[in-house]
Design an enzyme around this catalytic site. Structure first.
Site, mmCIF file in Angstrom:
data_model
loop_
_atom_site.group_PDB
_atom_site.id
_atom_site.type_symbol
_atom_site.label_atom_id
_atom_site.label_comp_id
_atom_site.label_asym_id
_atom_site.label_seq_id
_atom_site.Cartn_x
_atom_site.Cartn_y
_atom_site.Cartn_z
ATOM 1 N N CYS A 98 -32.991 18.481 9.924
ATOM 2 C CA CYS A 98 -32.885 17.526 11.035
ATOM 3 C C CYS A 98 -31.810 17.915 12.043
ATOM 4 C CB CYS A 98 -32.621 16.120 10.508
ATOM 5 S SG CYS A 98 -34.009 15.476 9.572
ATOM 6 N N HIS B 38 -28.795 11.591 15.565
ATOM 7 C CA HIS B 38 -30.066 11.814 14.861
ATOM 8 C C HIS B 38 -30.606 10.455 14.409
ATOM 9 C CE1 HIS B 38 -33.161 13.268 12.341
ATOM 10 N NE2 HIS B 38 -32.539 13.004 11.197
ATOM 11 N N ASN C 228 -38.123 8.980 12.275
ATOM 12 C CA ASN C 228 -37.388 10.241 12.178
ATOM 13 C C ASN C 228 -38.359 11.398 12.450
ATOM 14 O OD1 ASN C 228 -35.979 12.513 11.426
ATOM 15 N ND2 ASN C 228 -35.224 11.688 9.495
#
Ligand code: UT7
Length: 329
Positions: free
Chosen positions: A116, A256, A286
């Site tokens: 990520c 994030h 996400n």
């Protein structure tokens, strides 16, 4: 000659049309909209439904959007880096495919995998090519088709992820705008908590690996959560302190988008008003390497030249980091 800084001079994005809501998930999974909203903060996510299309499908559209918005000819691009954990194929790089389909004929291209944190690492990498003075137009893509590796019978993973892509243009700046500093960190000890067991060289795809569901995302949520909360906040506060930045000096935190509770904890440690935090987790979930550029794209109209932004990520590896940049337009 004065050394240039690397500045973001444009942003493009693409999300698939199909919206997978919490209510639709709850039809087949033992979950509720209330649990997902309270524990994660996601209302819906986008899913790429086009048959035989992968991450490059979204990456090309984000890049075309970027080229159009910045009025750039594809042949003027020098380098394309694509951050992804869901490449179209193990090889060649998805960046090669995106560049070819977008008509980018004079560049070199490669992929980068940092979970990520991929987009943040790729931005840091691309910045060095600009700062060297050798390259003038670098495209950084963050794109993932997470639906290709999510087990939709696993309630602990299925609600979290979505599909999407964003792309930014990096160009030299001689007014001190753009990327000011970066802190990048990793610890391989974290690999046990978040990974994909099969499909690589240790366990090539087989009937057994697929029947065992080992080609899906494996996540042990609690240790990942604990690490993410402390590391994302640590690295964001560290870069603030290093540059004597107070909360008042910061226009936006770009975090994030993994869990609303992680985002809030990071903002709180930085002393930031929630209004100064870019958030779109509720509509996209996400998207792994896609979260940062998709957020910046959504908030682009609010940004002013000279705004101080702190980008901050945490992901598989473990990998985490922060970038301090001054918005350039
Ligand atoms: O982007 C890469 C980095 N990734 C992250 O940052 C993710 C970090 N981790 C997290 O965000 C959270 O750990 C999760 C969202 C994955 C899970 O939330 P949690 O609050 O840590 O829940 P948990 O795993 O401790 O589970 C609590 C309970 C369990 O039930 P019992 O054992 O207490 O009866 C789970 O079975 O919640 C249950 N549960 C669910 N219940 C309803 C787990 N998933 C669900 C669900 N709906 N979807």
């Amino acid at each position: 000659m004065q050394k240039p800084t690397a500045a973001i001079t444009g942003i493009g994005s693409y999300v698939p049309e199909y919206i997978l809501t919490n209510h639709e998930l709850a039809e087949t999974l033992d979950t509720t909209d209330e649990w997902i909203m309270t524990r994660i903060g996601i209302k819906e996510r986008r899913i790429l439904k086009e048959e035989n299309e992968g991450t490059s499908f979204m990456g090309v559209r984000a890049v075309n959007n970027l080229l159009e918005k910045t009025n750039t000819k594809p042949e003027d691009i020098d380098l394309v880096i694509c951050a992804t954990v869901t490449p179209d194929h193990p090889f060649p790089a998805t960046a090669n495919i995106i560049a070819d389909k977008a008509g980018i004929g004079n560049a070199f291209h490669f992929d980068l995998n940092a979970g990520c944190s991929g987009f943040l690492y790729a931005l840091a990498t691309g910045a060095r090519y600009i700062e060297s003075g050798m390259y003038k137009k670098v495209i950084i893509i963050g794109a993932d088709k997470m639906s290709s590796i999510v087990d939709y019978t696993d309630r602990s993973v299925a609600p979290i992820f979505g599909d999407g892509a964003g792309a930014v243009m990096l160009e030299p700046n001689f007014d001190g705008l753009g990327i000011q500093d970066m802190i990048l960190e990793s610890d391989g000890v974290g690999r046990q908590f978040l990974h994909q067991k099969a499909g690589g060289s240790v366990e090539p795809p087989s009937i057994e690996s697929v029947n065992g569901g080992r080609h899906y995302v494996f996540q042990d949520g609690q240790p990942v959560f604990k690490w993410a909360v402390s590391k994302m906040a640590d690295v964001s506060v560290e870069i603030m302190n290093k540059h004597n930045l107070t909360a008042d000096d910061i226009a936006y935190l770009v975090p994030h988008q993994a869990n609303m509770r992680i985002i809030s904890a990071t903002a709180k440690r930085m002393g930031l008003d929630p209004k100064k935090v870019m958030i779109n987790i509720e509509k996209y979930g996400n998207t792994t390497a896609g979260t940062l550029p998709l957020c910046i794209a959504d908030y682009e109209h609010k940004l002013k030249k000279g705004d101080n932004l702190i980008l901050s990520t945490f992901g598989a590896g473990f990998t985490w980091g922060s970038i301090y940049l001054k918005w350039a337009y």
